[in-house]
Design an enzyme around this catalytic site. Structure first.
Site, mmCIF file in Angstrom:
data_model
loop_
_atom_site.group_PDB
_atom_site.id
_atom_site.type_symbol
_atom_site.label_atom_id
_atom_site.label_comp_id
_atom_site.label_asym_id
_atom_site.label_seq_id
_atom_site.Cartn_x
_atom_site.Cartn_y
_atom_site.Cartn_z
ATOM 1 N NE ARG A 27 -3.705 0.092 2.336
ATOM 2 C CZ ARG A 27 -4.908 0.033 1.799
ATOM 3 N NH1 ARG A 27 -5.366 -1.092 1.318
ATOM 4 N NH2 ARG A 27 -5.666 1.111 1.745
ATOM 5 C CG ASN A 99 -5.066 5.321 3.678
ATOM 6 O OD1 ASN A 99 -4.473 5.930 2.790
ATOM 7 N ND2 ASN A 99 -5.891 4.326 3.422
#
Length: 605
Positions: A27, A99
């Site tokens: 990620r 995030n």
């Protein structure tokens, strides 16, 4: 697009966090860091580079006793790749990881940050400042007051200095999953970080606060009441998310395609035709459909191009394939008679999710094709068709692409059955052809040694072109993105018939051209196009069926797939293109699984 993890429990927090970050590194791998609560303080360790660099740095430090903490692996959005911009960020009594993107961070800084010395260029540090400014001993009150001021997307894991062994979390759009096991309570961006401890988890709903302690993983609403969890279960285990002897995840996932395809197709077949009863997709959904829109990004959109060919040919419905980032800002002509198919491996792709929400506002019927159970797109679609590919860790998607095509094949057959554009016998024959194409994947995998040898001629290439017609052009688009994203060779796909409308001016001596020519109806036309590029000095890599007769003079390398029906050639042919991309990248000395500037799950605009 960043990876985040939080933990409170009986194990050493440092080990849990680092292990989790290693599983989440797909990620983002620009920088990494962890924060651990000790008896005296919150200790932060962070660094630029990937998780292995963080691991070394932690190994050089004196071990501290901690059983609670948060960790982050970053894909840079706000601010460059520096240690100061790495997460976690700390302001006052608040330490957090994030995030997402806070769109109004400048205004928040102007309104609340006067006189504060910021150490980074990130929107996240400004969010930490806002949490701290609202914190007066009640963490949940501070969280609700803060998020009321934020615009954008976020998943936060937060530590408060004076509240021991507790992690607070909240999300909007950006994904979070959580679990409680005998080792303690966990939260992460993805189940892959938790699978070593449990296969049972729940998705953290929006507009709730998750509280992790060593005794619970609890959801609270705005009134402070406990919210019931909707538990989910994954069938794969920890070993499915490991390399299992392969040098890279990408190669492992290429070789997992026969099983992934079978797992996706087999459960949906009854009496040799597709059946979606288990998915609770009734035939009545399809009866009033007058047009189809397929909306996706990147590789998933390329699978949609294949779906367009299949549906238009067999169901005779108009199909539009839309790039999600364009669709969401357009004025699409859709209504209650439109089937909008949204495709996303992760089920969290932000542009695709926004497009889904737009389609629902316009009263369209929505169907998600996703790989991750309980993902946001899966939950918000009217209907969902899960692909059963298992975890896909490599940034470059491989098995997700072929199973998406397989899912679209099944959907096409069921649509044709309901619309009566094909008879039962024709659909049974189509299913047999799909099975045959899936078996041919094993034959494509046997070509790896020859493909590996061939890619020596691509190592120094600066430009490369894919050409094809019809469904081969749709596949060319996927072959091109696969090559460019992991080898960094400039690559483009063109419809072969368009060569003379500008593209052929780019063909010079030695420029590689990968020509896909598997379609009987346009084969002679493709041969003519190949002759055109060969006459201008191109190095031609040709992909055909075994039965197709071609002169040696028009190619330099030739790979074949077995004799199968034209519409089903993309499944085995895709494997050849994946192996070309993989071995070209490997020869260029690159990290196949972690290409520069890219991350697996695109959860920010």
């Amino acid at each position: 697009m960043c990876g985040i993890i939080g933990y409170s429990g009986r194990l050493e927090a440092k080990q849990v966090l680092v292990n989790g970050l290693e599983q989440l590194e797909y990620r983002g791998y620009d920088s990494a860091g962890i924060a651990q609560i000790t008896k005296e303080t919150i200790e932060i360790t962070k660094t630029t580079g990937n998780v292995s660099v963080l691991k070394r740095k932690l190994g050089e430090k004196e071990t501290i006793a901690s059983h609670c903490g948060i960790g982050h692996t970053r894909w840079a959005t706000h601010g460059g790749v520096t240690e100061e911009n790495a997460h976690p960020h700390q302001v006052g009594k608040v330490t957090l990881i994030h995030n997402g993107i806070i769109e109004n961070y400048k205004k928040i800084r102007e309104d609340y940050g006067k006189g504060i010395l910021f150490h980074s260029q990130t929107d996240t540090e400004i969010a930490a400042m806002l949490f701290d400014s609202f914190y007066h001993g009640n963490p949940e009150e501070a969280i609700w007051n803060t998020v009321a001021k934020l615009e954008g997307s976020y998943a936060f894991c937060i530590l408060f200095e004076d509240i021991p062994n507790t992690v607070y979390c909240i999300r909007k759009i950006s994904p979070l999953v959580a679990a409680y096991a005998k080792e303690g309570a966990f939260v992460a961006s993805d189940i892959t970080a938790l699978i070593a401890y449990t296969q049972d988890y729940f998705v953290v709903p929006e507009d709730t606060i998750l509280v992790l302690t060593d005794e619970k993983a609890e959801l609270h609403n705005r009134k402070g009441n406990i919210v019931e969890k909707e538990m989910l279960h994954v069938k794969w285990d920890f070993t499915a998310a490991q390399k299992n002897g392969y040098p890279y995840y990408m190669l492992k996932e290429i070789y997992e395609q026969p099983e992934a395809l079978w797992n996706t197709v087999a459960p949906r077949i009854k009496e040799d035709i597709p059946d979606f009863e288990e998915e609770q997709i009734p035939d009545s959904v399809f009866e009033s459909i007058k047009q189809v829109k397929i909306v996706a990004c990147g590789t998933a959109m390329h699978a949609g191009l294949i779906g367009k060919v299949l549906i238009e040919k067999r169901v005779r419905l108009s199909v539009g394939v839309e790039i999600a980032s364009e669709f969401r800002y357009a004025s699409p002509i859709i209504d209650s008679n439109t089937l909008v198919i949204v495709i996303s491996q992760s089920g969290e792709t932000i542009d695709t999710l926004a497009s889904l929400r737009l389609a629902k506002e316009l009263k369209a019927v929505t169907l998600g094709i996703v790989n991750v159970k309980g993902s946001t797109i899966a939950r918000e679609s009217d209907y969902v068709l899960y692909t059963h590919a298992g975890p896909e860790i490599a940034v470059a998607s491989t098995k997700a692409y072929t199973v998406q095509i397989a899912a679209l094949c099944l959907l096409t057959m069921r649509l044709a059955f309901v619309k009566k554009t094909l008879g039962r016998g024709e659909i049974t024959r189509d299913f047999a052809l799909l099975k045959e194409s899936m078996e041919c994947v094993k034959r494509s995998l046997l070509l790896e040694p020859q493909i590996q040898e061939m890619t020596a001629c691509l190592t120094d290439a600066r430009d490369l072109f894919f050409i094809g017609r019809g469904i081969d052009y749709a596949l060319s688009c996927e072959g091109s993105i696969k090559l460019k994203e992991i080898s960094y060779i400039h690559s483009e796909a063109y419809a072969a018939g368009e060569l003379k409308h500008g593209t052929i001016s780019l063909i010079t001596e030695g420029v590689p051209v990968i020509a896909i020519a598997t379609q009987e109806s346009v084969f002679s036309k493709m041969v003519s196009n190949i002759r055109e590029v060969k006459a201008r000095g191109a190095l031609v890599i040709l992909i055909t069926k075994e039965s197709m007769q071609v002169e040696d003079s028009i190619f330099d390398y030739h790979f074949t797939i077995p004799e199968i029906a034209d519409d089903y050639t993309p499944i085995p042919a895709a494997v050849i293109l994946q192996l070309i991309a993989y071995h070209t990248s490997l020869r260029r000395g690159l990290n196949v699984d972690q290409p520069r500037n890219l991350a697996k799950s695109v959860t920010v605009e």
